[in-house]
Write a protein that holds these residues in place. Structure first.
Motif, PDB file in Angstrom:
ATOM      1  N   THR A  16     -23.058  29.912-141.884  1.00 60.94           N
ATOM      2  CA  THR A  16     -22.903  29.976-140.433  1.00 60.94           C
ATOM      3  C   THR A  16     -21.415  29.969-140.108  1.00 60.94           C
ATOM      4  O   THR A  16     -20.715  28.996-140.397  1.00 60.94           O
ATOM      5  CB  THR A  16     -23.578  28.787-139.724  1.00 60.94           C
ATOM      6  OG1 THR A  16     -24.966  28.732-140.083  1.00 60.94           O
ATOM      7  CG2 THR A  16     -23.453  28.928-138.207  1.00 60.94           C
ATOM      8  N   ALA A  17     -20.920  31.067-139.526  1.00 57.66           N
ATOM      9  CA  ALA A  17     -19.533  31.128-139.083  1.00 57.66           C
ATOM     10  C   ALA A  17     -19.405  30.415-137.744  1.00 57.66           C
ATOM     11  O   ALA A  17     -20.353  30.380-136.950  1.00 57.66           O
ATOM     12  CB  ALA A  17     -19.085  32.581-138.952  1.00 57.66           C
ATOM     13  N   VAL A  18     -18.243  29.832-137.487  1.00 56.20           N
ATOM     14  CA  VAL A  18     -18.001  29.153-136.213  1.00 56.20           C
ATOM     15  C   VAL A  18     -18.189  30.152-135.071  1.00 56.20           C
ATOM     16  O   VAL A  18     -17.544  31.208-135.039  1.00 56.20           O
ATOM     17  CB  VAL A  18     -16.581  28.555-136.179  1.00 56.20           C
ATOM     18  CG1 VAL A  18     -16.283  27.968-134.802  1.00 56.20           C
ATOM     19  CG2 VAL A  18     -16.421  27.497-137.259  1.00 56.20           C
ATOM     20  N   GLY A  19     -19.103  29.833-134.165  1.00 59.58           N
ATOM     21  CA  GLY A  19     -19.361  30.710-133.031  1.00 59.58           C
ATOM     22  C   GLY A  19     -20.158  31.950-133.360  1.00 59.58           C
ATOM     23  O   GLY A  19     -20.314  32.836-132.507  1.00 59.58           O
ATOM     24  N   GLY A  20     -20.675  32.044-134.580  1.00 57.25           N
ATOM     25  CA  GLY A  20     -21.398  33.240-134.995  1.00 57.25           C
ATOM     26  C   GLY A  20     -22.834  32.943-135.369  1.00 57.25           C
ATOM     27  O   GLY A  20     -23.268  31.787-135.369  1.00 57.25           O
ATOM     28  N   PRO A  21     -23.601  33.982-135.713  1.00 62.80           N
ATOM     29  CA  PRO A  21     -24.997  33.795-136.106  1.00 62.80           C
ATOM     30  C   PRO A  21     -25.115  33.153-137.483  1.00 62.80           C
ATOM     31  O   PRO A  21     -24.160  33.146-138.272  1.00 62.80           O
ATOM     32  CB  PRO A  21     -25.544  35.223-136.119  1.00 62.80           C
ATOM     33  CG  PRO A  21     -24.347  36.072-136.420  1.00 62.80           C
ATOM     34  CD  PRO A  21     -23.187  35.393-135.749  1.00 62.80           C
ATOM     35  N   SER A  22     -26.292  32.621-137.775  1.00 57.03           N
ATOM     36  CA  SER A  22     -26.567  32.000-139.068  1.00 57.03           C
ATOM     37  C   SER A  22     -27.250  32.989-140.002  1.00 57.03           C
ATOM     38  O   SER A  22     -28.131  33.752-139.573  1.00 57.03           O
ATOM     39  CB  SER A  22     -27.455  30.764-138.893  1.00 57.03           C
ATOM     40  OG  SER A  22     -26.785  29.759-138.164  1.00 57.03           O
TER      41      SER A  22
END
Length: 224
Positions: free
Chosen positions: A153-159
């Motif tokens: 999971t990227a910060v502010g992004g999709p999992s």
């Protein structure tokens, strides 16, 4: 993206090979091994892109957490053709968690292959029966594929959460077994794995890394 269906097909191939080993001629010896132990992984660099962070390249420290659920374990089937040389298949449920500080520096909230960094190989093994006062030393190696459960999971992004076939893999093993009777044995071994992983991230992007693992295993063997 490879899916659980891909994992099922590969697992089915492994089961088919194991069934073929079991159907080997009566004069051949088939050995099944189950093991667990303590597995670690040294630092490696991750490279790629993600929808929220753009490009990234970061050296990541990994933790094995071998005894945390789901635990580290492995299964191996070997067909001993002439007493000294064996061929077969092996599946190991390796696992790695990114160090929290390194993961944050790369722009991720979650970065792990914990269910797991699965390695499936076809092996060749050489043993020396009863060479050490009842102990049988052996060495082996194999090549195959990595099928990790990618949890990113990227910060502010999709999992990203699911199984993928991420690239080639190999293993090397050295150990010794001790026969308890004609059927059962115990063993201890060192095992090294290498996997070249290229995972796809949901929402676009990718993550590439080469993972090495080192493990000290103990296990139980059954011959028939």
């Amino acid at each position: 993206m490879a899916t659980i269906k891909t994992l099922s097909r590969v697992s089915a191939a492994a089961v088919t090979l194991a069934a073929g080993l079991a159907a080997a001629p009566a004069l051949a010896e088939v050995e099944l091994n189950f093991y667990s132990g303590y597995q670690t992984a040294p630092h490696s660099r991750i490279n790629g892109t993600s929808p929220s962070t753009g490009g990234f390249s970061e050296l990541i420290g990994w933790e094995g957490k071998s005894f945390s659920a789901p635990p580290y374990y492995g299964l191996r089937a070997t067909w001993w053709r002439d007493g000294d040389w064996g061929f077969g298949a092996e599946f190991s449920h390796n696992k790695i968690y990114a160090n929290a500080d390194d993961m944050a520096a790369a722009g991720f909230e979650r970065l792990e292959f914990t269910d797991g960094l699965n390695i499936l190989t076809v092996n060749a093994t050489r043993r020396w029966q009863d060479a050490w006062g009842g102990f049988t030393p052996y060495v082996g190696g194999g090549v195959g594929v990595a099928i990790p459960h990618v949890e990113v999971t990227a910060v502010g992004g999709p999992s990203t959460f699911g199984y993928q076939m991420t690239g080639p893999a190999a293993r090397f093993t050295a150990g010794a077994s001790y026969a308890l009777n004609e059927r059962w044995s115990v063993f201890g071994e060192y095992q090294f794995t290498w996997s070249d992983n290229s995972a796809e991230l949901d929402g676009g992007g990718s993550l590439d890394t080469t993972i090495y693992t080192n493990a000290l295993n103990v296990g139980l063997g059954f011959r028939f």
